[in-house]
Enzyme design. Structure first.
Site, PDB file in Angstrom:
ATOM      1  N   SER A 145       0.806  -1.222   0.000  1.00 37.22           N
ATOM      2  CA  SER A 145       0.000   0.000   0.000  1.00 37.22           C
ATOM      3  C   SER A 145       0.838   1.269   0.000  1.00 37.22           C
ATOM      4  CB  SER A 145      -0.964   0.009   1.191  1.00 37.22           C
ATOM      5  OG  SER A 145      -0.250  -0.119   2.403  1.00 37.22           O
ATOM      6  N   HIS A 209       0.789   5.140   3.983  1.00 36.88           N
ATOM      7  CA  HIS A 209      -0.021   5.652   2.879  1.00 36.88           C
ATOM      8  C   HIS A 209       0.298   7.128   2.619  1.00 36.88           C
ATOM      9  CE1 HIS A 209      -3.358   2.472   3.880  1.00 36.88           C
ATOM     10  NE2 HIS A 209      -2.193   1.939   3.601  1.00 36.88           N
TER      11      HIS A 209
END
Length: 251
Positions: A145, A209
């Site tokens: 991610s 992220h």
């Protein structure tokens, strides 16, 4: 979702192949299927034995913050290996859907070699940043991610007016189409709010992220400048869209 564009530059981006993106998806899926997290490989057993195998697998190939900065070569490699390991089916599918939708266009704009180096480097740095912020944590962190967030950041800079269809739970999952400059900053805001409430981890690596997204946006801005942006015409929203995911998960 990302609508089909009619400008020559956009048509070239959408129609050409993206072997790095599809190769990354294939590798991540293959590694997941043969590993213990999928629950399909009989080598890892079942029940408590399978759970123990999963913990050992994540500890071996994932980033363990408390061990990352001990100076050993094996620990230094874990932010790289962790990019190809996922903790569950939902984790894998969420990440790969994002990479499938946004990765191909970013790869065609950057070039295959540059995109591959960009993906690995940003993903590595995002995981290192998360580990540094949780340096005392003994829990392992896995997943792509951070790298995929970097792809989103680069996509926002390179294709700010591309139409993205989002499924919003609080609107009964109605498919609504917005330009990337609306959808992706909204996603970043959610990550920011969630990261502010997170007191321990890993769990969902919201900080990874955010770091990945920032690295991707800054890289695209510094490397390509305004000339690299592709903007669709005003009537692009009338064209037929292609599928895209709503979000991503990480264990």
């Amino acid at each position: 979702m990302i609508g089909k564009w009619v400008t020559p530059a956009a048509r070239a981006v959408r129609n050409e192949s993206a072997p790095v993106t599809y190769g990354l998806i294939a590798v991540c899926c293959a590694i997941f299927l043969i590993g213990p997290a999928a629950g399909l490989n009989p080598v890892y057993g079942t029940g408590d034995g399978l759970l123990a195998a999963q913990r050992a697998y994540f500890h071996r190939w994932g980033v363990v913050p408390v061990e990352l900065f001990d100076g050993t070569p094996r620990a230094a490699l874990t932010p790289l290996t962790a990019l190809f390991v996922h903790g569950s089916w939902l984790h894998l599918l969420g990440n790969m859907l994002f990479l499938f939708v946004f990765g191909a266009m970013a790869e065609e704009r950057m070039g295959r070699v540059a995109f591959a180096l960009f993906y690995v480097s940003c993903g590595y740095l995002a995981l290192v940043a998360y580990a540094a912020a949780h340096a005392g944590s003994p829990q392992s962190l896995v997943g792509a991610s951070g790298a995929i967030s970097a792809v989103l950041g680069a996509f926002l800079y390179l294709f700010p007016r591309a139409r993205v269809t989002s499924l919003l739970p609080f609107l009964f999952f109605l498919p609504l189409r917005f330009p990337a400059w609306v959808t992706l900053p909204f996603w970043v805001s959610l990550q920011w709010l969630a990261a502010g409430r997170q007191t321990s981890g890993p769990g969902v690596a919201y900080l990874a992220h955010l770091v990945g997204f920032g690295l991707g946006f800054v890289y695209a801005w510094g490397r390509y400048g305004r000339r690299a942006r592709v903007n669709p015409p005003a009537d692009a929203s009338k064209n037929v869209p292609a599928p895209a995911p709503e979000g991503e998960n990480q264990p």
